[in-house]
Design a protein around this motif. Structure first.
Motif, PDB file in Angstrom:
ATOM      1  N   ILE A  63       0.843  -1.207   0.000  1.00  0.00           N
ATOM      2  CA  ILE A  63       0.000   0.000   0.000  1.00  0.00           C
ATOM      3  C   ILE A  63       0.874   1.251   0.000  1.00  0.00           C
ATOM      4  O   ILE A  63       0.620   2.202  -0.750  1.00  0.00           O
ATOM      5  CB  ILE A  63      -0.940  -0.012   1.220  1.00  0.00           C
ATOM      6  CG1 ILE A  63      -1.962  -1.151   1.087  1.00  0.00           C
ATOM      7  CG2 ILE A  63      -1.670   1.335   1.353  1.00  0.00           C
ATOM      8  CD1 ILE A  63      -2.822  -1.355   2.320  1.00  0.00           C
ATOM      9  N   VAL A  64       1.919   1.252   0.840  1.00  0.00           N
ATOM     10  CA  VAL A  64       2.814   2.412   0.911  1.00  0.00           C
ATOM     11  C   VAL A  64       3.560   2.588  -0.412  1.00  0.00           C
ATOM     12  O   VAL A  64       3.723   3.707  -0.912  1.00  0.00           O
ATOM     13  CB  VAL A  64       3.800   2.274   2.079  1.00  0.00           C
ATOM     14  CG1 VAL A  64       4.782   3.443   2.092  1.00  0.00           C
ATOM     15  CG2 VAL A  64       3.049   2.218   3.405  1.00  0.00           C
ATOM     16  N   TYR A  65       4.012   1.475  -1.000  1.00  0.00           N
ATOM     17  CA  TYR A  65       4.678   1.548  -2.305  1.00  0.00           C
ATOM     18  C   TYR A  65       3.729   2.128  -3.352  1.00  0.00           C
ATOM     19  O   TYR A  65       4.139   2.939  -4.198  1.00  0.00           O
ATOM     20  CB  TYR A  65       5.131   0.162  -2.757  1.00  0.00           C
ATOM     21  CG  TYR A  65       6.421  -0.321  -2.132  1.00  0.00           C
ATOM     22  CD1 TYR A  65       7.504   0.539  -1.927  1.00  0.00           C
ATOM     23  CD2 TYR A  65       6.569  -1.657  -1.770  1.00  0.00           C
ATOM     24  CE1 TYR A  65       8.685   0.079  -1.371  1.00  0.00           C
ATOM     25  CE2 TYR A  65       7.750  -2.123  -1.218  1.00  0.00           C
ATOM     26  CZ  TYR A  65       8.799  -1.260  -1.011  1.00  0.00           C
ATOM     27  OH  TYR A  65       9.973  -1.714  -0.472  1.00  0.00           O
ATOM     28  N   ALA A  66       2.477   1.690  -3.325  1.00  0.00           N
ATOM     29  CA  ALA A  66       1.494   2.174  -4.302  1.00  0.00           C
ATOM     30  C   ALA A  66       1.352   3.693  -4.206  1.00  0.00           C
ATOM     31  O   ALA A  66       1.301   4.398  -5.224  1.00  0.00           O
ATOM     32  CB  ALA A  66       0.143   1.497  -4.076  1.00  0.00           C
ATOM     33  N   ILE A  67       1.318   4.213  -2.974  1.00  0.00           N
ATOM     34  CA  ILE A  67       1.199   5.659  -2.772  1.00  0.00           C
ATOM     35  C   ILE A  67       2.474   6.360  -3.235  1.00  0.00           C
ATOM     36  O   ILE A  67       2.435   7.400  -3.905  1.00  0.00           O
ATOM     37  CB  ILE A  67       0.922   5.975  -1.296  1.00  0.00           C
ATOM     38  CG1 ILE A  67      -0.417   5.363  -0.870  1.00  0.00           C
ATOM     39  CG2 ILE A  67       0.904   7.490  -1.061  1.00  0.00           C
ATOM     40  CD1 ILE A  67      -0.675   5.438   0.624  1.00  0.00           C
ATOM     41  N   GLY A  68       3.626   5.774  -2.891  1.00  0.00           N
ATOM     42  CA  GLY A  68       4.902   6.383  -3.277  1.00  0.00           C
ATOM     43  C   GLY A  68       5.059   6.487  -4.786  1.00  0.00           C
ATOM     44  O   GLY A  68       5.471   7.528  -5.314  1.00  0.00           O
TER      45      GLY A  68
END
Length: 219
Positions: A119-124
């Protein structure tokens, strides 16, 4: 670090992520085995993936300090990629730790780490694509960016979520269905990552030359 070296981190990092995610899917049956606790040699495949992603985060941070074409979102992109990588590493370590200490809750926490990291990678990478869109308008990016990488990590988080939910399902038919759905989503996510990272690789092969030479920028 020069713009050429920073660009190299994106070209090499994108190849590492694509190649080793493909291998990871093959050796873990579409990531289905990745959510189990204990040590497995396939977990080593996460190492080059992490190296590639952290390299991109470092490059984003360096690009934010450039005198010309400084990345407005560079620091944010770097922070999100570093956080995602830290969560992924912690999740993997928790899963490996259960080899010596069979604590079920640690397996759950490790699986949650895999989900949150995606999820964090997707946002980044969403913000990376926004940054690349701004650079495309300045004609230093040769291919218009898309959001396939963010979609890929988003779908991957859903795949991990399904495989995690499977821990709490006792019906054999439902279990088999959930596992198949998780594997299908994992494969779809990797296809999105491949499709997304290829143009990133292409863009950063030419990026330093277009930044330094206005005459060769596309019209």
């Amino acid at each position: 670090m020069s713009i050429y070296r920073n660009s190299k981190l994106y070209t090499s990092g994108s190849i590492l992520v694509i190649f080793f995610y493909i291998l990871l899917a093959i050796f873990t049956s579409g990531l289905a085995l990745a959510v189990f606790g204990g040590w497995d040699p396939s977990q080593i495949l996460y190492a080059p993936i992490l190296i590639g992603l952290v390299g991109m985060g470092k490059a984003a941070l360096n690009f934010s300090k450039e005198s010309e074409f400084a990345w407005e979102r560079g620091k944010l992109i770097a922070i999100l990629i570093f956080i995602g990588s830290g969560i992924l590493l912690l999740g993997l370590l928790l899963l490996i730790f259960t080899t010596w200490n069979d604590i079920e809750v640690l397996v759950y926490l490790g699986d949650i780490g895999l989900i949150l990291s995606c999820i964090v990678y997707a946002i980044g990478f969403f913000f990376l694509q926004k940054q690349l869109a701004a650079l495309y308008l300045k004609r230093v990016i040769v291919k218009y960016p898309n959001y396939f990488i963010s979609i890929g990590f988003g779908v991957q988080s859903l795949a991990y979520t399904l495989l995690f939910i499977n821990w709490f399902v006792s019906n054999e038919t439902a279990t088999a269905t959930i596992v198949i759905a998780g594997i299908v989503l994992a494969v779809i996510s990797i296809i999105f990552l491949i499709v997304g990272f290829i143009p990133v690789n292409i863009a950063f092969r030419t990026y330093p030359y277009l930044v330094e030479n206005e005459e060769i920028r596309p019209g």
